[in-house]
Enzyme design. Structure first.
Site, PDB file in Angstrom:
ATOM      1  CB  THR A 415     -12.076  34.986 -10.145  1.00  0.00           C
ATOM      2  OG1 THR A 415     -11.598  34.847 -11.295  1.00  0.00           O
ATOM      3  CG2 THR A 415     -12.393  33.322  -9.657  1.00  0.00           C
ATOM      4  CB  THR A 433     -14.628  33.212 -12.527  1.00  0.00           C
ATOM      5  OG1 THR A 433     -13.859  34.293 -12.976  1.00  0.00           O
ATOM      6  CG2 THR A 433     -14.772  32.063 -13.382  1.00  0.00           C
TER       7      THR A 433
END
Length: 593
Positions: A415, A433
């Site tokens: 992420t 992400t």
């Protein structure tokens, strides 16, 4: 708390990237002096980060995970763009230079403060499960959960991407600059090439076996069977072509037509582990605007993204439980502070595992979980001087039955987080992400597809009781992403967030506590060594002074695990000017004017 971290991203490499960033965002007629000034600013930001000092600015600022992306965003702000405009530029460059963490094939959550209306909004760009997915998608014939990476690598794990739609939605609501021009930096870097960073090269080498399983992915990251190396110039003309289509036709170019067909074919044709994503899933995808979740902490309101994210609720619960304890008097180096933080986190994670999921599909006690009276009741159990023996979910006020079993889903660190403040006073905090590093390992048209569906529980029931975060068609998997805006007297004072799987919650809460209770500036709060407790074991950051907490925490009854904790906090404090910080554990910077 003084400590030392090993910075993998050297100033020499950073300066080289700084020069490349400056070149990428300057018009052809730019003077060599302006290019040098931009390069100097990036190098100065990297040096400030290494020295533990925040970057300061007066008008606007971007903090994100790669200098090239930050420079692209700052260039948009310098032209009079808003934080929404800059976010498009930052995200599209990150998808190129940090493809393992986020991109067009993933999803994101945005928390937005609108200066004109003095209001907060949150946009949900989370991926959705395909309409043909079944609750047993990640179970074998005997009904047992698949191995995690057996599920991840391939089409089975791919959810409908949300990032392109989110970028367009935020631009339509809050943008000022023409949409098409926001892609220029990313297109230029993709066509001309960018220097592979040390972090990307290391991650490719470490994941080479999985990346090799898909032809297009292997061709890009492992040319000739050899992992790309740091400093190599990497071009991505296919990605540039997709961005040109998005610039010309908006997100419809992604969700319908040839790009959509290519995504579906890639997912379904991966013979080892095919998925069920369809063109209809892409065509019907929608962004959700949801009410923010806010918790009072000291004299502040800490606000973030509600379900399907567990971020704002769990960060809010941790802070709300701690609100009656004087952490400022205890101090950052006191093991008692960390006993309280650790057990408050355990209590919050117990509720997270039982109750939190996509509230469009399952009833959730959202208000009850952050009710001050409920949090005060939970806080009472921390009054001793030792670790809690047992931690269980509480009983928040709930107008539905509470027959949920505890979740077992796995979230591994990856992420990226972006914080932006523009010259108009707007504030954007977005966590983005593709889930696991390199997502599903499937690459199509120059970008990676997510493995977001593995954020669902692989089991549907536990001892006959249903699990709230079980997979269902069209459902959004629970997330730990915690994009946060902190307010005081109704005005924003901090934008912050981090990558890191379910540890995102602990990283974000720790930095907020450090800034508010321990009066650390944003860079000091980010730098502060990590100590994170989710489920009982206390993870303390290797190679830092957090290791000194191990003995005292064990004496209090905690099991302690010393390990690397690779956050990616990016924050901007707003007050008399702007102060930005970027995590020394990654390659990012803060930069402004």
């Amino acid at each position: 708390m003084r400590f030392f971290l090993t910075i993998a991203f050297s100033l020499t490499v950073g300066t080289a990237l700084a020069q490349q960033a400056a070149d990428a965002v300057q018009p052809e007629s730019a003077t060599s002096a302006s290019v040098a000034a931009a390069s100097e600013a990036v190098a100065a930001s990297l040096a400030a980060k290494q020295a533990g000092q925040p970057v300061t600015a007066r008008n606007y600022m971007v903090a994100a995970a790669n200098p090239l992306a930050v420079e692209a965003g700052v260039d948009i702000l310098a032209k009079g763009g808003t934080a929404a405009d800059a976010m498009v530029a930052v995200q599209t460059v990150l998808g190129l230079v940090e493809p393992q963490s986020s991109g067009l094939g993933g999803g994101a959550f945005l928390v937005w403060y609108d200066a004109e209306t003095s209001s907060l909004s949150t946009l949900d760009g989370r991926e959705t499960a395909p309409l043909l997915a079944t609750p047993r998608l990640f179970q074998d014939e005997a009904g047992e959960p698949m191995g995690f990476f057996d599920a991840v690598v391939g089409g089975r794990s791919v959810g409908t991407p949300g990032t392109p739609a989110l970028l367009e939605a935020m631009h339509e609501k809050w943008g000022r600059q023409p949409w098409a021009g926001l892609f220029d930096a990313a297109i230029g870097l993709a066509e001309d090439g960018f220097d592979v960073s040390p972090r990307l090269a290391d991650l490719v080498e470490g994941d080479a076996e999985r990346l090799a399983r898909h032809g297009a992915t292997a061709d890009y990251f492992l040319p000739g069977g050899t992992p790309i190396s740091a400093g190599t110039t990497l071009q991505n003309p296919e990605y540039a072509a997709v961005l040109n289509q998005l610039a010309a036709d908006g997100s419809d170019a992604f969700y319908t037509g040839q790009i959509a067909e290519d995504i579906v074919a890639t997912v379904r044709d991966f013979s080892d582990n095919p998925g069920v994503l369809s063109e209809r899933d892409l065509a019907v995808y929608q962004i959700r605007e949801r009410p923010p979740v806010c918790v009072v902490y000291r004299a502040y309101e800490v606000c973030g993204m509600g379900p399907p994210s567990s971020g704002a609720l769990t960060v809010g619960q941790i802070l709300g439980i701690l609100d009656s304890y004087d952490l400022a008097a205890l101090g950052a180096e006191n093991p008692e502070s960390w006993r309280l933080i650790g057990d408050a986190s355990r209590l919050a994670f117990a509720d997270r595992g039982r109750f939190m999921a996509d509230s469009d599909f399952v009833p959730m006690p959202t208000k009850g979980l952050v009710d001050p009276a409920y949090l005060a009741e939970r806080a009472e159990v921390l009054g001793g001087d030792a670790a809690l023996n047992d931690v269980a979910p509480g009983n928040p006020a709930f107008d539905h039955a509470m027959m949920w079993a505890d979740d077992e889903s796995i979230e591994l660190p990856s992420t990226s987080h972006i914080s932006i403040v523009d010259s108009y006073g707007n504030v954007a905090s977005m966590t983005t992400t593709i889930e696991n590093a390199f997502g599903s390992r499937l690459m199509v048209n120059g970008f990676l597809l997510n493995n977001e569906l593995t954020d669902f529980s692989f089991r549907t029931h536990s001892d006959g009781v249903p699990i709230a975060n079980a997979l269902a068609p069209g459902k959004r998997p629970r997330s730990s992403m915690s994009p946060t805006i902190v307010l005081k007297d109704g005005a924003p004072v901090l934008a912050i967030g981090s990558p890191g799987g379910s540890r995102i919650i602990g990283y974000t809460a720790k930095a907020i506590i450090a800034h508010i209770d321990w009066s650390m500036n944003v860079q000091e709060a980010i730098d502060l060594p990590h100590a994170v407790n989710r489920f009982g074991t206390y993870d303390v950051e290797a190679g830092t002074s957090a290791e000194d907490l191990g003995g005292p925490l064990e004496a209090m009854g905690f099991e302690v695990n010393v390990r690397d904790l690779n956050s990616g906090l990016h924050a901007i404090a707003i007050g008399d000017g702007l102060q930005g910080g970027a995590d020394p554990r990654r390659e990012g910077i803060a930069l402004g004017n």
